[in-house]
Design a protein around this motif. Structure first.
Motif, mmCIF file in Angstrom:
data_model
loop_
_atom_site.group_PDB
_atom_site.id
_atom_site.type_symbol
_atom_site.label_atom_id
_atom_site.label_comp_id
_atom_site.label_asym_id
_atom_site.label_seq_id
_atom_site.Cartn_x
_atom_site.Cartn_y
_atom_site.Cartn_z
ATOM 1 N N ALA A 1 0.832 -1.226 0.000
ATOM 2 C CA ALA A 1 0.000 0.000 0.000
ATOM 3 C C ALA A 1 0.854 1.258 0.000
ATOM 4 O O ALA A 1 0.415 2.315 -0.474
ATOM 5 N N ARG A 2 2.096 1.144 0.499
ATOM 6 C CA ARG A 2 2.948 2.331 0.572
ATOM 7 C C ARG A 2 3.346 2.848 -0.809
ATOM 8 O O ARG A 2 3.813 3.969 -0.952
ATOM 9 N N ARG A 3 3.144 2.012 -1.863
ATOM 10 C CA ARG A 3 3.434 2.448 -3.237
ATOM 11 C C ARG A 3 2.277 3.277 -3.809
ATOM 12 O O ARG A 3 2.407 3.853 -4.868
ATOM 13 N N VAL A 4 1.155 3.296 -3.102
ATOM 14 C CA VAL A 4 -0.014 4.033 -3.617
ATOM 15 C C VAL A 4 -0.471 5.132 -2.647
ATOM 16 O O VAL A 4 -0.718 6.267 -3.053
ATOM 17 N N ILE A 5 -0.597 4.789 -1.369
ATOM 18 C CA ILE A 5 -1.135 5.770 -0.407
ATOM 19 C C ILE A 5 0.015 6.673 0.061
ATOM 20 O O ILE A 5 0.859 6.272 0.872
ATOM 21 N N LYS A 6 0.040 7.868 -0.504
ATOM 22 C CA LYS A 6 1.110 8.841 -0.232
ATOM 23 C C LYS A 6 0.591 9.896 0.747
ATOM 24 O O LYS A 6 -0.549 10.368 0.612
ATOM 25 N N THR A 7 1.431 10.242 1.703
ATOM 26 C CA THR A 7 1.007 11.186 2.752
ATOM 27 C C THR A 7 2.095 12.217 3.030
ATOM 28 O O THR A 7 3.211 12.108 2.493
ATOM 29 N N GLU B 1 -1.771 9.821 -8.791
ATOM 30 C CA GLU B 1 -0.670 9.550 -9.729
ATOM 31 C C GLU B 1 -0.067 8.162 -9.466
ATOM 32 O O GLU B 1 0.154 7.385 -10.397
ATOM 33 N N ALA B 2 0.151 7.857 -8.184
ATOM 34 C CA ALA B 2 0.748 6.553 -7.843
ATOM 35 C C ALA B 2 -0.197 5.401 -8.200
ATOM 36 O O ALA B 2 0.241 4.333 -8.634
ATOM 37 N N ALA B 3 -1.509 5.640 -8.059
ATOM 38 C CA ALA B 3 -2.468 4.577 -8.394
ATOM 39 C C ALA B 3 -2.447 4.291 -9.893
ATOM 40 O O ALA B 3 -2.503 3.128 -10.312
ATOM 41 N N SER B 4 -2.339 5.350 -10.722
ATOM 42 C CA SER B 4 -2.293 5.124 -12.179
ATOM 43 C C SER B 4 -1.066 4.289 -12.528
ATOM 44 O O SER B 4 -1.117 3.416 -13.396
ATOM 45 N N LYS B 5 0.030 4.569 -11.832
ATOM 46 C CA LYS B 5 1.294 3.893 -12.188
ATOM 47 C C LYS B 5 1.390 2.491 -11.564
ATOM 48 O O LYS B 5 1.735 1.523 -12.233
ATOM 49 N N LEU C 1 -1.058 0.733 -9.488
ATOM 50 C CA LEU C 1 -2.234 -0.068 -9.137
ATOM 51 C C LEU C 1 -3.080 -0.426 -10.361
ATOM 52 O O LEU C 1 -3.414 -1.610 -10.571
ATOM 53 N N GLN C 2 -3.381 0.561 -11.199
ATOM 54 C CA GLN C 2 -4.271 0.310 -12.353
ATOM 55 C C GLN C 2 -3.770 -0.823 -13.251
ATOM 56 O O GLN C 2 -4.570 -1.690 -13.628
ATOM 57 N N PRO C 3 -2.471 -0.896 -13.569
ATOM 58 C CA PRO C 3 -2.023 -1.990 -14.452
ATOM 59 C C PRO C 3 -2.291 -3.373 -13.839
ATOM 60 O O PRO C 3 -2.627 -4.309 -14.559
ATOM 61 N N LEU C 4 -2.189 -3.498 -12.515
ATOM 62 C CA LEU C 4 -2.424 -4.797 -11.861
ATOM 63 C C LEU C 4 -3.904 -5.145 -11.869
ATOM 64 O O LEU C 4 -4.292 -6.308 -11.992
ATOM 65 N N LEU C 5 -4.721 -4.099 -11.765
ATOM 66 C CA LEU C 5 -6.164 -4.275 -11.623
ATOM 67 C C LEU C 5 -6.764 -5.019 -12.813
ATOM 68 O O LEU C 5 -7.737 -5.766 -12.669
ATOM 69 N N ALA C 6 -6.170 -4.806 -13.971
ATOM 70 C CA ALA C 6 -6.696 -5.437 -15.181
ATOM 71 C C ALA C 6 -6.478 -6.947 -15.146
ATOM 72 O O ALA C 6 -7.189 -7.700 -15.800
ATOM 73 N N GLN C 7 -5.465 -7.415 -14.397
ATOM 74 C CA GLN C 7 -5.107 -8.833 -14.473
ATOM 75 C C GLN C 7 -5.556 -9.674 -13.294
ATOM 76 O O GLN C 7 -5.754 -10.873 -13.425
ATOM 77 N N ALA D 1 -9.162 6.559 -5.517
ATOM 78 C CA ALA D 1 -8.077 6.573 -6.509
ATOM 79 C C ALA D 1 -8.432 5.789 -7.768
ATOM 80 O O ALA D 1 -7.934 6.094 -8.845
ATOM 81 N N VAL D 2 -9.279 4.750 -7.644
ATOM 82 C CA VAL D 2 -9.618 3.957 -8.840
ATOM 83 C C VAL D 2 -11.054 4.225 -9.290
ATOM 84 O O VAL D 2 -11.586 3.502 -10.121
ATOM 85 N N ASP D 3 -11.668 5.284 -8.758
ATOM 86 C CA ASP D 3 -13.062 5.592 -9.116
ATOM 87 C C ASP D 3 -13.964 4.389 -8.895
ATOM 88 O O ASP D 3 -14.749 4.017 -9.788
ATOM 89 N N ALA D 4 -13.878 3.784 -7.737
ATOM 90 C CA ALA D 4 -14.661 2.566 -7.469
ATOM 91 C C ALA D 4 -16.156 2.880 -7.446
ATOM 92 O O ALA D 4 -16.566 4.025 -7.200
ATOM 93 N N ASP D 5 -16.949 1.853 -7.709
ATOM 94 C CA ASP D 5 -18.403 2.015 -7.657
ATOM 95 C C ASP D 5 -18.910 1.828 -6.229
ATOM 96 O O ASP D 5 -19.883 2.455 -5.825
ATOM 97 N N VAL D 6 -18.273 0.909 -5.500
ATOM 98 C CA VAL D 6 -18.733 0.610 -4.143
ATOM 99 C C VAL D 6 -17.524 0.403 -3.225
ATOM 100 O O VAL D 6 -16.518 -0.192 -3.627
#
Ligand SMILES: Nc1ncnc2c1ncn2[C@@H]1O[C@H](COP(=O)(O)OP(=O)(O)O)[C@@H](O)[C@H]1O
Ligand SMILES: N[C@@H](CC(=O)OP(=O)(O)O)C(=O)O
Length: 450
Positions: free
Chosen positions: A143-149, A165-169, A171-177, A212-217
């Protein structure tokens, strides 16, 4: 219909042991839309890790470490000791042992590093449990690669653009797979050091991931079937709430309903993400939907209780017909980074409560230096051991005749401060700690249960 993206968070009680973890895995595997799984440390582990960060002898720390080690290895054993998992868990435990048994000065930064091991261990084990249970591709994500503080260790403030920005780089690529299992509570500051979001912060992490990923729920799976009309530990016949608005849920959490971390609703409101609260023990039982607009808008929906409040009364004749007094008072507090929560004023005095600092739950931020500065221009009285009770609902500021019956039913109780009118969703007041639960019971019976 395109797939939905659901972020599911499982709290510490849901991660208690292998049986509990398997229940969570089955909740996840029955729904392909649950793509990001955020987990807390196994029940009690963050408390154990906290003990490692306070002054202890090496022998005491060793015993605490052994208990943590035993708990996690025993879950691995019940899982059949998969070699790869054991390797990862042993590596984490070795790293934790090296940090905690070394003699060193405890800093807020080191404290957060130590606390992070709870979620890193539970998420590593849960990844394996979910793989076995679902047969799906499951990826573990730090999570430290995405949640920046920022670097306010112990209570860090998320940096939303950096998270996006970190989520696009990362998290999003993993989400597809594959499905992703990650940690709640932990994050990182600009130099890469580990930070934490404050106790109970995994709900907030999950909401930040959802944003960050525009989740629905966003789903919060916990040990109660729903959000109740008050804490069911205090009122055994409290009722589960089917639907509640964003604003009401935000007020409830800020005013002490532990079922949600106070900041959870902020990202959900920003992105209009519906939130579901349900039980990981009884997932079949209906939970609570938190939505922007509810069908019914009762005047009183629920009651919350926040303990450990300190009231500061500042009294000065200088206030009389003068300007600038409040500015002076708040300047002193601001200079000492003390955040004020509730305020009421009269002609010659101000009463306020302090926003509890997670690192100083005893309100010790009001140290002698701050007091000395305030006493230069005022008399200061401090009342401790208070609880804040909030009635949460709708149109409370515009409902005539509400406070009469509320305070009329508490005639024997000394009310220290009342805030009414600032928000249409709450009416709150302070009472002595030892009377607070009774007050909740009286008000629940009279205004909610009927
Ligand atoms: N209004 C409320 N509705 C439901 N639970 C509440 C409420 N107020 C307080 N709680 C408490 O919140 C607890 C769940 O929060 P928490 O212990 O943080 O769960 P988790 O380990 O899943 O994060 C419940 O066991 C319950 O006692
Ligand atoms: N493990 C952290 C974060 C957390 O949110 O835990 P839980 O979901 O069990 O409240 C804590 O105990 O504070």
């Amino acid at each position: 219909m395109p797939d939905l993206i659901k972020v599911a968070k499982f709290g510490g009680t849901s991660m208690a042991d292998l049986t509990a973890m398997r229940r969570c895995a089955s909740i996840v595997s029955s729904d392909p839309d649950k793509k990001i799984i955020v987990v807390s440390a196994t029940a009690g582990t963050t408390n154990h890790l906290t003990e490692l960060t306070v002054e202890q002898s090496v022998e005491e720390r060793k015993q605490i470490f052994i208990a943590i080690r035993k708990k996690h290895l025993s879950i691995c054993k019940d899982l059949g000791n998969p070699a790869l998992l054991i390797d990862k868990v042993e590596n984490l435990l070795d790293a934790l042992e090296a940090i905690t048994l070394r003699k060193q000065i405890m800093t807020p930064m080191l404290r957060d590093e130590i606390l992070s091991f709870g979620e890193r261990l539970s998420s590593t084990i849960f990844t394996e449990v979910l793989k076995q249970e679902s047969g799906d591709e499951v990826e573990w994500l730090d999570a430290r690669r995405v949640i920046k503080t920022d670097d306010d260790f112990g209570n860090a403030e998320p940096d939303i653009p950096a998270i996006s920005e970190a989520a696009s780089k990362n998290l999003q690529p993993l989400l597809a797979q594959s499905r992703i299992v990650t940690q709640g509570f932990i994050a990182s500051e600009p130099n890469g050091h580990t930070t934490t979001l404050g106790r109970g912060g995994s709900d907030y992490s999950a909401a930040l991931f959802a944003e960050a990923v525009d989740a629905d729920v966003l789903e919060i799976w916990t040990d109660v079937t729903a959000i109740y009309t008050t804490d069911p530990r205090i009122v055994s016949d409290a009722r589960p709430i089917t639907e509640i608005s964003f604003d009401e849920a935000a007020e409830l959490s800020v005013f002490g309903a532990k079922v949600l971390h106070p900041a959870t609703m902020v990202p959900a409101i920003r992105k209009n993400i519906r939130v579901y609260v349900g039980s990981s023990i009884h997932p079949e039982k209906p939970g609570t939907w938190i939505v922007r607009d509810t069908k019914d808008k009762p005047i009183l929906r629920a009651i919350s209780l926040r303990r450990n409040q300190t009231l500061v009364k500042v009294h000065s004749l200088d206030m009389l017909h003068r300007y600038g007094f409040l500015a002076k008072l708040f300047q002193v507090l601001a200079e000492h980074k003390i955040s004020v929560d509730l305020v009421t004023t009269s002609e010659v005095s101000v009463a306020l409560t302090l926003d509890t600092d997670v690192n100083k739950p005893d309100n010790s931020m009001l140290d002698s230096e701050v007091l000395k500065e305030l006493q230069k221009f005022s008399e200061v009285e401090i009342v401790k051991n208070l609880s804040l009770i909030a009635l949460v609902g709708n149109n409370l500021d515009a409902t005539a005749g509400l406070s009469g019956p509320v305070f009329g039913s508490l005639q024997e109780t000394n009310i220290h401060l009342i805030c009414h009118g600032a928000s249409s969703h709450n009416l709150c007041f302070l009472v002595a700690e030892d009377e607070a639960e009774d007050v909740v019971r009286v008000l629940h019976k009279r205004f909610i249960k009927s």
